[in-house]
Design a protein around this motif. Sequence first.
Motif, PDB file in Angstrom:
ATOM      1  N   VAL A 105       0.833  -1.199   0.000  1.00  0.00           N
ATOM      2  CA  VAL A 105       0.000   0.000   0.000  1.00  0.00           C
ATOM      3  C   VAL A 105       0.868   1.249   0.000  1.00  0.00           C
ATOM      4  N   ILE A 106       1.931   1.227   0.821  1.00  0.00           N
ATOM      5  CA  ILE A 106       2.815   2.388   0.871  1.00  0.00           C
ATOM      6  C   ILE A 106       3.469   2.619  -0.492  1.00  0.00           C
ATOM      7  N   LEU A 107       3.877   1.538  -1.136  1.00  0.00           N
ATOM      8  CA  LEU A 107       4.531   1.675  -2.441  1.00  0.00           C
ATOM      9  C   LEU A 107       3.595   2.337  -3.446  1.00  0.00           C
ATOM     10  N   PHE A 108       2.323   1.931  -3.430  1.00  0.00           N
ATOM     11  CA  PHE A 108       1.370   2.563  -4.340  1.00  0.00           C
ATOM     12  C   PHE A 108       1.243   4.044  -4.035  1.00  0.00           C
ATOM     13  N   ASP A 109       1.227   4.346  -2.741  1.00  0.00           N
ATOM     14  CA  ASP A 109       1.140   5.740  -2.325  1.00  0.00           C
ATOM     15  C   ASP A 109       2.344   6.524  -2.838  1.00  0.00           C
ATOM     16  N   VAL A 110       3.528   5.930  -2.662  1.00  0.00           N
ATOM     17  CA  VAL A 110       4.760   6.580  -3.106  1.00  0.00           C
ATOM     18  C   VAL A 110       4.703   6.825  -4.612  1.00  0.00           C
ATOM     19  N   ALA A 111       4.276   5.790  -5.352  1.00  0.00           N
ATOM     20  CA  ALA A 111       4.205   5.923  -6.805  1.00  0.00           C
ATOM     21  C   ALA A 111       3.268   7.061  -7.190  1.00  0.00           C
ATOM     22  N   GLY A 112       2.093   7.118  -6.556  1.00  0.00           N
ATOM     23  CA  GLY A 112       1.124   8.157  -6.881  1.00  0.00           C
ATOM     24  C   GLY A 112       1.634   9.540  -6.553  1.00  0.00           C
ATOM     25  N   GLU A 113       2.224   9.664  -5.361  1.00  0.00           N
ATOM     26  CA  GLU A 113       2.701  10.980  -4.938  1.00  0.00           C
ATOM     27  C   GLU A 113       3.832  11.463  -5.834  1.00  0.00           C
ATOM     28  N   SER A 114       4.749  10.552  -6.185  1.00  0.00           N
ATOM     29  CA  SER A 114       5.873  11.025  -7.002  1.00  0.00           C
ATOM     30  C   SER A 114       5.400  11.365  -8.417  1.00  0.00           C
ATOM     31  N   LEU A 115       4.389  10.635  -8.896  1.00  0.00           N
ATOM     32  CA  LEU A 115       3.845  10.971 -10.209  1.00  0.00           C
ATOM     33  C   LEU A 115       3.194  12.353 -10.167  1.00  0.00           C
ATOM     34  N   ARG A 116       2.507  12.622  -9.049  1.00  0.00           N
ATOM     35  CA  ARG A 116       1.867  13.935  -8.912  1.00  0.00           C
ATOM     36  C   ARG A 116       2.919  15.043  -8.952  1.00  0.00           C
ATOM     37  N   LYS A 117       4.021  14.807  -8.232  1.00  0.00           N
ATOM     38  CA  LYS A 117       5.088  15.803  -8.224  1.00  0.00           C
ATOM     39  C   LYS A 117       5.629  16.027  -9.621  1.00  0.00           C
ATOM     40  N   LEU A 118       5.733  14.943 -10.395  1.00  0.00           N
ATOM     41  CA  LEU A 118       6.317  15.067 -11.733  1.00  0.00           C
ATOM     42  C   LEU A 118       5.378  15.807 -12.671  1.00  0.00           C
ATOM     43  N   LEU A 119       4.077  15.555 -12.535  1.00  0.00           N
ATOM     44  CA  LEU A 119       3.139  16.110 -13.497  1.00  0.00           C
ATOM     45  C   LEU A 119       2.661  17.500 -13.125  1.00  0.00           C
ATOM     46  N   ASP A 120       2.687  17.800 -11.839  1.00  0.00           N
ATOM     47  CA  ASP A 120       2.192  19.091 -11.390  1.00  0.00           C
ATOM     48  C   ASP A 120       3.212  20.176 -11.753  1.00  0.00           C
ATOM     49  N   PRO A 121       2.838  21.133 -12.601  1.00  0.00           N
ATOM     50  CA  PRO A 121       3.810  22.121 -13.066  1.00  0.00           C
ATOM     51  C   PRO A 121       4.419  22.943 -11.932  1.00  0.00           C
ATOM     52  N   ILE A 129       0.419   4.852   9.161  1.00  0.00           N
ATOM     53  CA  ILE A 129      -0.855   4.377   9.692  1.00  0.00           C
ATOM     54  C   ILE A 129      -1.935   4.436   8.613  1.00  0.00           C
ATOM     55  N   ALA A 130      -1.857   5.456   7.766  1.00  0.00           N
ATOM     56  CA  ALA A 130      -2.866   5.584   6.714  1.00  0.00           C
ATOM     57  C   ALA A 130      -2.815   4.386   5.769  1.00  0.00           C
ATOM     58  N   SER A 131      -1.645   3.756   5.653  1.00  0.00           N
ATOM     59  CA  SER A 131      -1.534   2.605   4.753  1.00  0.00           C
ATOM     60  C   SER A 131      -1.731   1.281   5.479  1.00  0.00           C
ATOM     61  N   THR A 132      -1.977   1.340   6.777  1.00  0.00           N
ATOM     62  CA  THR A 132      -2.128   0.096   7.519  1.00  0.00           C
ATOM     63  C   THR A 132      -3.604  -0.253   7.642  1.00  0.00           C
TER      64      THR A 132
END
Lengths: 274, 316
Positions: free
Chosen positions: A253-269, B132-135
């Motif tokens: 779950v954390i990895l998905f979060d990381v992927a999403g957040e970093s993609l947002r950083k890349l795409l957000d001008p 915690i949000a991911s747990t």
Amino acid sequence: MRKINGRIMTVMLFSAAILFLAAITISGSIFSDEAMITDFSRKNLAPSLQYLFGTDWLGRDMFIRTLTGLSMSIKIGLLAAFASSIIALALGIISATMGKTADAIVTWIIDLVMGIPHILLLILISYAFGKGFKGVVIGVALTHWTSLARVIRSEVLQLKEATYIKAAQKLGVSKFEIAWKHMFPHLFSQFLVGLILMFPHAILHEASITFLGFGLSPEQPAIGIILSESMKYLAMGRWWLAVFPGLLLVGTVILFDVAGESLRKLLDPSSAHK
Amino acid sequence: MILLIIAVSVASFVLISVSPIDPLQANIGQAALGSMSAEQIEKLQAYWGVGTPAYQRFFSWAADFFRGDMGISLLYRQPVADVIKVKLANSLYLMTIAWLISGIIGFIMGIIAGINKGRFIDKAIKGYSLLIASTPAFWLALVLLMVFAVWLQILPIGLSVPIGVEASGVTFADKIQHAILPAVTLSITGISNITLHTREKMIEIMESDYVLFSRARGESTYNIIKNHGIRNVMLPAITLQFGSISEIFGGSVLVEQIFSYPGLGQAAVTAGLGSDVPLLLGITVISAVFVFGGNLIANILYGIIDPRIRRGGKLS
């Protein structure tokens, strides 16, 4: 020595996360047969080098079982989140462009879906579709679109008022062309990020609903099933049955979060060049 | 709002009635069903309402519901209202405790992180919240159960009262002891959302012009937070916390299941697995009332705390 700049760092983080998730999914699918193997000569083993996560009361290798379960969850999560984001996109655009009545109806539906606690609604929907795989996917798809639909709606409403869109209209550009050339590129990044950030939720809810017994059938090695089975063996001190699969789930779950957040950083001008 | 609740009940009813799950099979089992006479099966079918068309069942249910009669739970063989009353009382104090704890701690942690942006404590709090949000709540509950009930054996492993003690013999301390683990689990999972939100807002405020100005005037950090920070952060935090009732409800379903805590969430799961339609409907509607009620309270409180909105409301 040159410092690696933030953007390259983010790209690397993003690729690493995606790569790792892909590895889990693929290895899980490859080992899916092995996950079913029972061997009574090795049951209830504590974690060791040979069996990283230990074995359960049927002598199944928990590491492989967890991998298979996770890849199952990831696949369901992907499918459901994808369906859900399509619903969000469609309803968001409809409510922003088709006039007041449509807007009122869509907003009302959003309120309605948000009014029933997610888990309860998931139970209801998966009950309606006879539990199992179909119930979970439809349930997760039908409950997760609301916030993304809101984002898209307000985004389109804002775009409609933007000067460059107004200018294009005055210049006589066709509606379709405006939508495709001017609105779509702007919306797409938002949509993509929303989609990826939906995965972790979808996976978590899939695991929860399976855990409660409304999801996949007990024969399938889903992560929710592994955890709910492990509950029975907690009191006997078989802690590894619950701890490791759970940790791996949290990691995913954390990895998905990381992927999403970093993609947002890349795409957000506004933060793309930090 | 009333319209929404009616819609909730209709929607959930439709969902339940299209279900292909046969309540007889789910509760009695194939083997027992095979050994029964046709007469017995017919009787049971009438009891679970298999033959009656869906709309007919809905109207008779809705008509009774408006008169305050929610029907009779098929599994508990008691009026649904009674079942819900007992379960709700159990759940409610669990959820209220968790809701208050997570709200207050989350708020304080958010402020601390916000004013220390970029320092170690901020990073620690942010990392904790993201983790915690991911747990999943149910896994956290399992781990806590394992540590405190199985290994350390200082807290009970489940239920809301000790086993083998008469209802009159249950002390208040017993109840508290049994509620600790579920309440703690719910609080821990509830904190992250409000913390992250408060932190963002606090950072925004600390970078604002009016905070810079009061700094220049020589106000202490404590005064700045008290006079400028908390007041502005309070509003969105309260709205968020009242809006999070739905999540606490969802979390309690999972947590109650793990701790075998006889609350509303556990009843919902039992009702769902056992095809107890009246009970499941009753629980859905009641929880929707709570969620909508929470949103309503948030809107009203907004007006009380922020005079600008109150005045704006009167004008329009």
